[in-house]
Design an enzyme around this catalytic site. Structure first.
Site, PDB file in Angstrom:
ATOM      1  N   GLY A  48       9.135  13.121 -31.523  1.00  0.00           N
ATOM      2  CA  GLY A  48       8.485  12.293 -30.511  1.00  0.00           C
ATOM      3  C   GLY A  48       9.419  11.538 -29.593  1.00  0.00           C
ATOM      4  O   GLY A  48       8.996  10.617 -28.898  1.00  0.00           O
ATOM      5  N   CYS A  49      10.702  11.907 -29.585  1.00  0.00           N
ATOM      6  CA  CYS A  49      11.622  11.200 -28.689  1.00  0.00           C
ATOM      7  C   CYS A  49      11.855  12.009 -27.422  1.00  0.00           C
ATOM      8  O   CYS A  49      11.900  13.230 -27.457  1.00  0.00           O
ATOM      9  CB  CYS A  49      12.963  10.987 -29.361  1.00  0.00           C
ATOM     10  N   GLU A  50      12.032  11.291 -26.324  1.00  0.00           N
ATOM     11  CA  GLU A  50      12.371  11.964 -25.078  1.00  0.00           C
ATOM     12  C   GLU A  50      13.784  12.523 -25.178  1.00  0.00           C
ATOM     13  O   GLU A  50      14.074  13.650 -24.799  1.00  0.00           O
ATOM     14  CB  GLU A  50      12.276  10.964 -23.935  1.00  0.00           C
ATOM     15  N   SER A  51      14.710  11.686 -25.699  1.00  0.00           N
ATOM     16  CA  SER A  51      16.063  12.159 -25.985  1.00  0.00           C
ATOM     17  C   SER A  51      16.022  12.885 -27.323  1.00  0.00           C
ATOM     18  O   SER A  51      15.216  12.567 -28.178  1.00  0.00           O
ATOM     19  CB  SER A  51      16.996  10.963 -26.080  1.00  0.00           C
TER      20      SER A  51
END
Ligand SMILES: Cc1ncc(COP(=O)(O)O)c(C=O)c1O
Ligand SMILES: Cc1ncc(COP(=O)(O)O)c(C=O)c1O
Lengths: 138, 406, 406, 138
Positions: A48-51
């Site tokens: 769930g992280c953008e990065s």
């Protein structure tokens, strides 16, 4: 808290502008050895992280010390991970529990990076470390 | 810039007048949600302060006033889109409106049918159709896309003709790129093969203010919060007979005619699709938003937005190392870009420190990102309350961020 | 009346301070929707004025602040109901929350299963189960009811034991009668036969403020607008593993983990059930409502409401020709009644001319009306911001209306 | 407008209180002959009303005059129906089109009874009458 962290932290606190602070953080990220590609598995990825953030949190049983390794494809998150590593690596479970990453990030003016909404993996790493330390300290 | 006075406009939007991290806020995230003019805020306050009551079936004065005001806004939306008010269904947003249609077609579509979408769609216009396909056995197919994520319209029409879909679902404008879809030929081709058409107007409804009777689609969905209106509200336009033929979606109070313990009968559209107490304050706030928008001349507004967009695009493209993915020729005012191989996360974080609100990530369009071979991008999305000063501050800050990274 | 100061409370609710048709408003329609304290109105205004941004995944400051504030309210709801925050799903209301559960069980229930409801339910807690029964082949059955529309709890437990339902769906309190359901034995019986339990808390959530871990139901639904909060918002509590096991309801942005054109994977609850941009302003307003409510001591509040109710019931019952259908012994503060054979429409219309807001009709409980052999009734529903003066004005007006009719 | 209506209307307008006005309306309802039970069919019922309202709107072709009959199970709605009947019964299509029930109800202080939200059948009756008159007047 490790000596490395004390040094890093005082360096960041000496920044006279937010630009300099972010420069320090990104430089810090560069000092973090990159994870071998073979370790960059989906299992190690914080969801769930953008990065992209990969992390491993373990206790070295013989040394009774925390071992955290991590990497990210962004500079800022990688720098923040390096900060977390410096903060916790090599500590015993009891020592880990005595260190509050939120307080430290607050002092450094970086607390917003630990907010739930950022979803950048740093908060997840802190929470995994704390949970593991609690189990080991029992 | 023409007769449109951006300074006066800006004063209508209280949120814009603040500093973020010590810098004046430059809000370039209107594709995510727009700011609200004071009149919208006032309408909401006014409702809760003096009018608050539930709608429909109430005999007492407050309830009656609330119902009348509430239904008047339905007429206002219908006016905005040039349709009739019984063709407007309130939902909680564009996402729910698409789900409503997808759900309503479950008993209509079969394994013999094809649903056609495009690869540039927002997830909200992809996943509900995947679900519908899974439930009905229908096949989900996608239109072809040029390498730069624009459509070859002739080729798309060919595909529609060949595929003969039961439904074509396509966006009016891309939320990631801002690209405007040339809908007319696509809808005509779809109609020629008897397909239903749904247009995702989440981005188009504000910037393009379409005449839906002319556009001739069967369904059009929109979100109030992207049209200077309140959160928690959106809507579905449906051609009346097509709309009324959909199976009901949610069930409960107000949407039924008669309930016994063994059987219920439903009312006609739009009531049929509006179970439960609606977002009354949201609807009244949206009424104020629509009145505000309709006071702005569409042509002047679009001209202003286009001039601003062209200015932003040209200054941005002058920065060495910037790649722009948006189609600059037909665009609602959104710039999708990256700087060299820098992670958009880093740039958006640094930009935020300069008070610049842009978005980074996949923008809920993962298939589009895959098509463009990107992990993510930066997105600066403009609205009529932005100014050239916003552009200048954004570009200046971007240059400083780049200097920080280089 | 105890330490609770109704005068101070009333000042918090601006709507109450107005005249209707020349008379001071007496608002006795809180079962339909409650009035809002000033702090709720202010929280909404505050959000739109200075904080407005979309939530989740935004990198910029406004978005981050909005997300944090938004998620804090989820924690606040969890505190109110004594559960954990990942067990709370935002919906647009109680109706949607019930639909979400009914939809989520479609792939779980089979023709061998029974769904058990009661005959006093609001249509929102009947029709979704009829739909689920129709889709899954399950059988819908109802609990037995005494002639006066109260439950014989022992008999009901017997029926649960015998029927072995897959699900028991029942209201915490009747919106028409105000009768409180004695849930504990029913839920225990249901659990004993392995049934899931859903409690319709639309009426109970405000007046009874249940400890849901103690109540031990699997699902509990509520509407913010009936808890002095904004319209367009409600929620579902679900025991985490049971909740997470439900099939997703709406699909779209934010609820997915990964989307390709052929397949999507979903996130875990609560995100899994929250597709699309939520009612952010509504959530923040509800946060203020919950803070307001939690500052009021529950026992004092309930004592006040009970004293008021008993006063109202006893004065009303003294009027010749009045029939009261509510159970006066265990009630959240709602009086359901008729005068002789007069049509409730006439009485509510006349009462409105005296500034008295009551409701007439079937109150979305047609099966209950059939059970009581009524075409409709009048309903006066009280909340903690009502006073004995309200009761006196209501009774005085009612007597005048009766005089007009007789 | 019929003479009956003129009379009724001036009576109502003379009311010195809203109570008296409603009394007049309810009395008016009592003068309306009840519909035979055989005519109270589901087809004649206006859907979605809290009060039951049955109505029939026709044009008498030989007389070229409107014929409206109706009934309700409530006193107030029945009185309002009587008002509508007095207003329109016996008029030619052209005459019907010249009479605006909304204006009349406004004058009598009864306009709220014609609001969409009331759903009491009176508005539906007015609209049926107007629609039919338009067709016949062509
Ligand atoms: C007992 C009960 N259940 C469900 C509902 C539906 O709530 P909402 O209309 O807010 O979705 C209501 C509201 O009238 C109710 O009183
Ligand atoms: C093109 C498009 N479609 C659908 C949606 C979903 O809208 P909402 O989140 O308001 O339901 C959005 C919003 O991001 C969008 O940009």
């Amino acid at each position: 808290m490790t000596n490395t962290y004390q040094l890093i932290s005082s360096n960041i606190q000496k920044s006279t502008s937010w630009q300099q602070k972010y420069r320090e953080i990104m430089l810090l990220g560069k000092t973090l050895p990159p994870l071998a590609d073979i370790l960059k598995t989906d299992d190690a990825l914080v969801p769930g992280c953008e990065s992209k953030v990969w992390m491993f949190v373990e206790f070295d049983l013989t040394e009774n010390a925390l071992v955290v390794i991590g990497d990210s494809d962004t500079r800022i998150v990688k720098g923040l991970l390096a900060l977390i590593l410096a903060l916790y690596n090599g500590l015993t479970p009891e020592e880990v529990l005595a260190v509050n990453a939120y307080d430290e990030f607050e002092k450094l003016g970086l607390i917003s990076h630990l907010s739930a909404s950022r979803g950048n993996g740093v908060k997840a790493m802190v929470e995994t470390i704390q949970t593991m330390a609690k189990q080991k300290a029992l | 810039m023409s007769s449109f006075d951006p300074k006066k406009i800006r004063n209508d939007f209280p949120t814009l007048n603040q500093t973020i991290n010590g810098y004046p806020l430059v809000y370039l995230d209107s594709a995510a949600t727009t700011q609200k003019p004071q009149c919208v805020i006032d309408a909401t306050t006014q409702f809760y302060t003096s009018q608050n009551a539930n709608v429909h079936r109430g005999r007492h004065t407050l309830s009656e006033q609330a119902t009348t005001a509430y239904e008047n806004v339905r007429t206002l939306v219908a006016d905005y889109f040039k349709v009739t008010s019984n063709e407007i269904v309130w939902t909680k947003g564009a996402t729910e409106a698409i789900n409503l249609v997808a759900h309503g077609l479950r008993n209509t579509l079969t394994a013999a049918d094809t649903i056609l979408i495009s690869p540039i769609e927002h997830h909200a216009n992809i996943v509900p159709w995947q679900e519908l396909a899974a439930q009905s056995g229908a096949t989900l197919k996608t239109l072809p896309l040029n390498a730069d994520a624009t459509f070859d319209i002739a080729q798309c029409c060919e595909v529609i003709k060949r595929t003969k879909p039961a439904l074509l679902a396509i966006t009016h404008a891309s939320n990631t790129l801002g690209n405007i879809t040339d809908l007319a030929p696509l809808i005509a081709s779809a109609k020629a093969v008897g397909a239903l058409t749904l247009v995702d107007g989440a981005q188009g409804a504000l910037h393009l203010r379409p005449d839906l009777k002319k556009l001739d689609c069967d369904f059009y969905v929109f979100s109030a919060h992207k049209m200077v209106g309140p959160t928690g509200l959106g809507g579905l336009y449906g051609r009346y007979t097509t709309l009324n033929a959909l199976s009901p979606y949610q069930t409960g109070g107000e949407m039924i005619e008669k309930v016994t313990l063994t059987h219920s009968t439903y009312r006609n559209a739009p009531a049929k699709f509006e179970a439960g107490t609606p977002n009354i304050a949201g609807v009244l706030g949206f009424g104020a938003a629509l009145e505000y928008l309709m006071k702005l001349d569409l042509q002047t507004l679009q001209q202003y937005e286009q001039q601003l967009f062209i200015y932003a695009a040209s200054t941005l493209s002058k920065i060495d190392g910037i790649s722009i993915y948006s189609n600059l020729k037909s665009n609602i005012g959104t710039l999708c870009f990256n700087y060299k191989n820098e992670h958009p996360y880093d740039l958006s974080t640094l930009l935020d420190n300069y008070g610049i609100a842009v978005r980074s990530g996949h923008h809920c369009t993962q298939p589009l990102m895959s098509h463009l071979n990107l992990n993510g991008s930066l997105r600066a999305s403009f609205a009529f309350y932005n100014t050239t000063k916003d552009v200048d501050q954004f570009i200046a800050a971007l240059k400083e961020c780049i200097a920080l990274l280089d």
